[in-house]
Design an enzyme around this catalytic site. Structure first.
Site, PDB file in Angstrom:
ATOM      1  N   LYS A 157      79.818  12.403  29.781  1.00  0.00           N
ATOM      2  CA  LYS A 157      79.350  11.181  30.547  1.00  0.00           C
ATOM      3  C   LYS A 157      80.582  10.570  31.349  1.00  0.00           C
ATOM      4  CE  LYS A 157      75.134   9.742  28.592  1.00  0.00           C
ATOM      5  NZ  LYS A 157      74.191   8.733  28.469  1.00  0.00           N
TER       6      LYS A 157
ATOM      7  N   LYS B 282      71.448  19.220  30.935  1.00  0.00           N
ATOM      8  CA  LYS B 282      70.144  18.720  30.372  1.00  0.00           C
ATOM      9  C   LYS B 282      69.351  17.721  31.253  1.00  0.00           C
ATOM     10  CE  LYS B 282      71.140  14.249  28.159  1.00  0.00           C
ATOM     11  NZ  LYS B 282      70.804  13.214  27.138  1.00  0.00           N
TER      12      LYS B 282
ATOM     13  N   LYS C   1      68.160  10.961  32.890  1.00  0.00           N
ATOM     14  CA  LYS C   1      67.945   9.943  33.827  1.00  0.00           C
ATOM     15  C   LYS C   1      68.898   9.521  35.015  1.00  0.00           C
ATOM     16  CE  LYS C   1      66.148   7.115  30.184  1.00  0.00           C
ATOM     17  NZ  LYS C   1      66.997   6.567  29.159  1.00  0.00           N
TER      18      LYS C   1
HETATM   19  N1  AQP Z   1      66.969  16.429  28.232  1.00  0.00           N
HETATM   20  C1  AQP Z   1      66.517  16.079  26.957  1.00  0.00           C
HETATM   21  N2  AQP Z   1      65.869  16.786  26.250  1.00  0.00           N
HETATM   22  C2  AQP Z   1      65.348  16.503  24.911  1.00  0.00           C
HETATM   23  N3  AQP Z   1      65.633  15.176  24.413  1.00  0.00           N
HETATM   24  C3  AQP Z   1      66.242  14.307  25.234  1.00  0.00           C
HETATM   25  N4  AQP Z   1      66.603  13.092  24.961  1.00  0.00           N
HETATM   26  C4  AQP Z   1      67.098  12.536  26.384  1.00  0.00           C
HETATM   27  N5  AQP Z   1      67.312  13.738  27.120  1.00  0.00           N
HETATM   28  C5  AQP Z   1      66.611  14.774  26.680  1.00  0.00           C
HETATM   29  C6  AQP Z   1      66.148  12.141  23.951  1.00  0.00           C
HETATM   30  O1  AQP Z   1      65.400  10.949  24.318  1.00  0.00           O
HETATM   31  C7  AQP Z   1      65.791   9.888  23.602  1.00  0.00           C
HETATM   32  C8  AQP Z   1      66.324   8.787  24.264  1.00  0.00           C
HETATM   33  O2  AQP Z   1      67.374   9.216  25.077  1.00  0.00           O
HETATM   34  P1  AQP Z   1      68.100   7.966  25.791  1.00  0.00           P
HETATM   35  O3  AQP Z   1      67.748   7.419  27.037  1.00  0.00           O
HETATM   36  O4  AQP Z   1      68.489   6.841  24.666  1.00  0.00           O
HETATM   37  O5  AQP Z   1      69.595   8.678  25.959  1.00  0.00           O
HETATM   38  P2  AQP Z   1      70.056   9.820  26.618  1.00  0.00           P
HETATM   39  O6  AQP Z   1      70.031  10.885  25.731  1.00  0.00           O
HETATM   40  O7  AQP Z   1      71.424   9.318  27.275  1.00  0.00           O
HETATM   41  O8  AQP Z   1      69.006  10.289  27.729  1.00  0.00           O
HETATM   42  P3  AQP Z   1      69.530  10.431  29.231  1.00  0.00           P
HETATM   43  O9  AQP Z   1      68.145  10.816  30.160  1.00  0.00           O
HETATM   44  O10 AQP Z   1      70.458  11.587  29.357  1.00  0.00           O
HETATM   45  O11 AQP Z   1      69.889   9.256  29.719  1.00  0.00           O
HETATM   46  P4  AQP Z   1      71.099   8.836  30.808  1.00  0.00           P
HETATM   47  O12 AQP Z   1      70.904   9.755  31.860  1.00  0.00           O
HETATM   48  O13 AQP Z   1      71.066   7.239  31.150  1.00  0.00           O
HETATM   49  O14 AQP Z   1      72.271   9.005  29.803  1.00  0.00           O
HETATM   50  C9  AQP Z   1      67.230  10.200  22.425  1.00  0.00           C
HETATM   51  O15 AQP Z   1      66.259  10.791  21.332  1.00  0.00           O
HETATM   52  C10 AQP Z   1      67.482  11.800  23.306  1.00  0.00           C
HETATM   53  O16 AQP Z   1      67.862  12.544  22.472  1.00  0.00           O
END
Ligand code: AQP
Length: 333
Positions: free
Chosen positions: A114, A198, A201
């Site tokens: 990140k 992956k 968002k």
């Molecule tokens: N690509 C993914 N595949 C499987 N699981 C995923 N999770 C996130 N992306 C994937 C799971 O969703 C839950 C909530 O995630 P989060 O929003 O708290 O944070 P994150 O993992 O940082 O998700 P993003 O989409 O990547 O958000 P941004 O881009 O804002 O950092 C968690 O259980 C995560 O494992």
């Protein structure tokens, strides 16, 4: 023993298919089992570790609650609340940040991903994010934490922090080291544009993900444009090792269909991608459209969403304030 389930989702905008298949789908199954006590947290303190728009945060918090409910979480059978309304999370994070070691945090791959090349300019909050996550989990004596595969390392860190706290202060088992609940298959959904990244968002291109609020036409268009390779559909699972995009799309298909990867590969073996993509789009539309409709309906019911959070905050506060009180006594305050 009953399972005490805790998990969090960041209110950083539209939830996507990765969040759904990696986390929410699992939350719903756990919530449906009466033996489990479930706490689902909208982790808004985590959401400000990166640049955010203050005017949008409140709505994003509500939209995350709406997405929980639209996906099938029953607010009457679980505690749903937002993290910043329960002060014990911030207090616990500080105490635990004095227990966690720099060397442990330096190994966290999510920070490296990140923060990118410019680590010097990343916030301290982004770096210490896993310590706050440990506080979130440990305040509730959580036994199981359902997350996507990307959070596995943070959970191992949470276990290490709990064990070190107990050892340093001689309080055997005061903080309970939780078990991760990570699905064996399809626990990491990849970008539709790059099978090695992956689905996220924060990825700039909206074409890289299916949002839970996407309309039918958007879903069909995104799948049509999803990256594939020039070969026909694979003949066996072995072949997928060298073909990340095909593996990801077949994984999404299998997870939505509750079938094994092997069955899906056999079903489409030797066919061309367009045939498979048509079926995948149809499956996605059938699964996502009702959720999308429900989110859009719920988002208008602001008072209802706020009442769920208010109720959840009260219940969460009762549990967390007791734990933090004991924690403060243990460290000598
Ligand atoms: N690509 C993914 N595949 C499987 N699981 C995923 N999770 C996130 N992306 C994937 C799971 O969703 C839950 C909530 O995630 P989060 O929003 O708290 O944070 P994150 O993992 O940082 O998700 P993003 O989409 O990547 O958000 P941004 O881009 O804002 O950092 C968690 O259980 C995560 O494992």
């Amino acid at each position: 023993m009953d399972k005490k389930i805790f998990s969090g989702v960041q209110p950083t905008g539209n939830l996507h298919l990765g969040n759904y298949l990696g986390a929410l789908k699992n939350f719903v199954e756990l919530n449906n089992d009466d033996a489990n006590q479930c706490i689902f947290c909208v982790v808004d303190l985590h959401a400000i570790t990166v640049k955010h728009e203050p005017n949008e945060l409140k709505n994003n918090i509500r939209e995350t609650v709406a997405s929980f409910i639209a996906s099938g979480i029953n607010p009457k059978k679980s505690i749903i609340f937002n993290q910043s309304s329960v002060a014990a999370h911030s207090e616990g994070a500080w105490i635990l940040s004095c227990v966690a070691r720099m060397g442990w945090l330096n190994r966290m791959t999510q920070f490296k991903e990140k923060a990118g090349k410019d680590k010097e300019k990343a916030s301290i909050g982004l770096y210490s994010y896993p310590v706050l996550m440990a506080a979130d989990i440990l305040l509730y004596d959580s036994t199981h934490v359902p997350v996507g595969d990307d959070q596995k390392q943070h959970l191992e860190l949470c276990r290490d922090i709990a064990q070190k706290f107990n050892k340093d202060f001689g309080v055997n088992d005061f903080l309970k080291a939780p078990e991760p609940l990570i699905q064996k298959e399809f626990s990491r959904i990849m970008s539709l544009k790059d099978g090695l990244k992956k689905m996220s968002k924060s990825e700039l291109s909206d074409l890289s993900r299916i949002n839970l609020t996407d309309e039918k036409d958007q879903i069909i268009n995104k799948i049509k444009k999803a990256k594939t390779d020039p070969l026909p559909m694979p003949k066996d699972v072995q072949e997928l090792k060298e073909r990340p995009e095909a593996q990801n799309l077949l994984g999404i298909y299998s997870s939505l269909n509750n079938s094994s990867l092997e069955n899906s590969v056999n079903k489409f073996s030797g066919k061309n991608f367009s045939e498979f993509k048509d079926e995948l789009s149809e499956l996605l539309v059938n699964k996502i459209s009702p959720i999308s409709k429900e989110i859009k309906k719920l988002i208008k019911e602001q008072a209802y969403l706020d009442s769920i959070l208010l109720d959840g905050v009260e219940k969460a506060n009762k549990i967390a304030s007791k734990k933090i009180k004991n924690m403060k006594e243990i460290v000598g305050f």
